[in-house]
Every structure is written in C-alpha cells, then in structure tokens.
Design a protein around this motif. Structure first.
Motif, short mmCIF file in Angstrom:
data_model
loop_
_atom_site.label_atom_id
_atom_site.label_comp_id
_atom_site.label_asym_id
_atom_site.label_seq_id
_atom_site.Cartn_x
_atom_site.Cartn_y
_atom_site.Cartn_z
N LEU A 44 0.82 -1.21 0.00
CA LEU A 44 0.00 0.00 0.00
C LEU A 44 0.86 1.26 0.00
CD1 LEU A 44 -2.78 -0.96 2.57
CD2 LEU A 44 -3.10 -0.55 0.14
N ALA A 45 1.98 1.22 0.68
CA ALA A 45 2.82 2.41 0.83
C ALA A 45 3.98 2.46 -0.15
CB ALA A 45 3.33 2.47 2.26
N LYS A 46 3.95 1.67 -1.21
CA LYS A 46 5.10 1.64 -2.12
C LYS A 46 5.28 2.92 -2.92
CE LYS A 46 2.81 -0.75 -5.87
NZ LYS A 46 2.70 -1.98 -6.61
N VAL A 118 -9.10 4.17 1.66
CA VAL A 118 -7.90 3.37 1.36
C VAL A 118 -7.82 3.11 -0.13
CG1 VAL A 118 -6.85 1.10 1.69
CG2 VAL A 118 -7.74 2.34 3.65
N MET A 119 -8.94 2.84 -0.76
CA MET A 119 -8.94 2.60 -2.21
C MET A 119 -8.52 3.83 -3.00
SD MET A 119 -9.79 -0.44 -2.85
CE MET A 119 -10.77 -1.83 -2.45
N GLN A 120 -8.90 5.00 -2.54
CA GLN A 120 -8.53 6.23 -3.25
C GLN A 120 -7.05 6.53 -3.15
OE1 GLN A 120 -11.00 9.31 -1.69
NE2 GLN A 120 -12.80 8.67 -2.84
N GLY A 121 -6.39 6.04 -2.10
CA GLY A 121 -4.99 6.35 -1.91
C GLY A 121 -4.03 5.37 -2.56
N THR A 122 -4.54 4.38 -3.29
CA THR A 122 -3.67 3.37 -3.89
C THR A 122 -3.85 3.34 -5.41
OG1 THR A 122 -5.34 1.63 -3.65
CG2 THR A 122 -3.82 1.93 -1.83
N ASP A 123 -2.97 2.61 -6.06
CA ASP A 123 -3.13 2.42 -7.50
C ASP A 123 -4.14 1.31 -7.77
OD1 ASP A 123 -1.47 0.47 -6.52
OD2 ASP A 123 -0.26 0.33 -8.32
N THR A 124 -4.43 1.07 -9.02
CA THR A 124 -5.49 0.12 -9.39
C THR A 124 -5.15 -1.30 -9.01
OG1 THR A 124 -5.98 1.56 -11.26
CG2 THR A 124 -6.95 -0.62 -11.30
N THR A 126 -3.14 -2.45 -6.60
CA THR A 126 -3.21 -2.61 -5.15
C THR A 126 -4.64 -2.55 -4.66
OG1 THR A 126 -1.05 -1.54 -5.03
CG2 THR A 126 -2.27 -1.75 -2.98
N ALA A 127 -5.45 -1.67 -5.23
CA ALA A 127 -6.86 -1.61 -4.85
C ALA A 127 -7.57 -2.91 -5.21
CB ALA A 127 -7.54 -0.43 -5.55
N PHE A 128 -7.19 -3.52 -6.32
CA PHE A 128 -7.77 -4.81 -6.70
C PHE A 128 -7.40 -5.90 -5.69
CE2 PHE A 128 -7.52 -8.81 -9.16
CZ PHE A 128 -8.87 -8.92 -9.48
N ILE A 129 -6.15 -5.89 -5.24
CA ILE A 129 -5.72 -6.87 -4.23
C ILE A 129 -6.47 -6.66 -2.92
CG2 ILE A 129 -3.77 -7.62 -2.81
CD1 ILE A 129 -1.97 -7.01 -5.22
N VAL A 130 -6.62 -5.41 -2.50
CA VAL A 130 -7.33 -5.11 -1.26
C VAL A 130 -8.80 -5.50 -1.38
CG1 VAL A 130 -8.11 -3.23 0.24
CG2 VAL A 130 -5.74 -3.33 -0.49
N ALA A 131 -9.40 -5.26 -2.53
CA ALA A 131 -10.83 -5.53 -2.70
C ALA A 131 -11.15 -7.01 -2.90
CB ALA A 131 -11.38 -4.74 -3.88
N THR A 132 -10.18 -7.81 -3.31
CA THR A 132 -10.48 -9.23 -3.58
C THR A 132 -9.71 -10.16 -2.66
OG1 THR A 132 -8.78 -9.27 -5.31
CG2 THR A 132 -11.04 -8.83 -6.00
N TRP A 133 -8.39 -10.20 -2.79
CA TRP A 133 -7.59 -11.19 -2.09
C TRP A 133 -7.62 -10.97 -0.58
CZ3 TRP A 133 -5.97 -15.73 -3.43
CH2 TRP A 133 -5.06 -16.39 -2.61
N GLN A 134 -7.63 -9.72 -0.13
CA GLN A 134 -7.64 -9.44 1.29
C GLN A 134 -8.97 -9.78 1.95
OE1 GLN A 134 -4.28 -9.28 1.72
NE2 GLN A 134 -4.81 -7.91 3.37
#
Length: 138
Positions: A44-46, A118-124, A126-134
């Motif tokens: 997230l912080a990359k 959180v989704m607005q602060g990341t790229d697409t 990473t947002a996909f990983i947060v929304a699915t895999w996490q």
C-alpha cells in the motif's frame, strides 16, 4: 519496489490466506490474518505519496483494531469453553465480537468507512488486491 521484495510480499499474502483457511485453532487463524495484513502494508505504501501513506496508515489502524478484537473474542471463547477450537464458538459475547471484527476487516457496513479512503490512496492493482484477495481470509 524491488521485484524480489514484491514477490516475497505476494507469497506472504498467499501464505497468510492459506494458514487462515486451513487452521482449526483460533491462534493460528489470527496469525494468518496478521501475516496477511503485514504483507499488504508495504504494498500500500510503495508509492511515495502522502495519500498512499495515509491509506497504509488507515488500513493498518483498522486491521490492527479488528485483529485485537478477534484475539480478545477467541480468548473469551477459550476461557468459557476450555478449548481454542474454531468450531466451539458457543458463548454469547464471543460470536458478537467476532462478527464485529470480521465486519471491520471486510469493510462491511456499518464498518465500511475506511475502505473507500484506502482505495482512493492506492493504485489500481493494489486496490484490486485489497478488494479481492484481502477479503478471502476473514
């Protein structure tokens, strides 16, 4: 980010999900969730941008709070039942606290206010990983 570090973090994401899904012990499930959370924070912080740092911080605070509630719920359940088995969730305060903590981890309403920020602060990606895999381990 170094490709080797990124591959190690992605492997830790998969390992955390596998540990959580395969565990019958509350403590092992909690360890898997924590491994999953700690692997996604550097992803997230990359990007060195204030919004990415804010997204990673918000994600960490919410996930740490939910993890502590899960651990407290499992301790209460173990206190009343005498076992750390996941299938023995019988006492009343433990399932309610577990439901609240899982709703926080998943971003379900009414605990969803952190997820859009959180989704607005990341790229697409990473947002996909947060929304699915996490969302799989909880």
């Amino acid at each position: 980010m170094n490709p080797y570090i990124m591959s190690i973090l992605m492997c830790n994401l998969a390992l955390g999900a596998i540990i959580t899904a395969a565990s019958y012990h509350w403590f092992l499930a909690w360890i898997g969730l924590e491994l999953n959370t700690l692997a996604i924070i550097p992803i997230l912080a990359k990007h060195h941008h204030p919004r990415a740092t804010e997204a990673a911080t918000k994600y960490f605070i919410i996930q740490a709070t939910a993890s502590s509630i899960i651990l407290f719920s499992s301790i209460i359940n173990a206190w009343y039942t005498g076992t750390w088995d996941i299938t023995q969730l019988t006492t009343q305060p433990a399932p309610t606290m577990l439901l609240i903590a899982l709703a926080m981890k998943l971003g379900l309403a009414p605990m969803h206010f952190w997820l859009p920020e959180v989704m607005q602060g990341t790229d697409t990606t990473t947002a996909f990983i947060v929304a699915t895999w996490q969302k799989l381990p909880p």
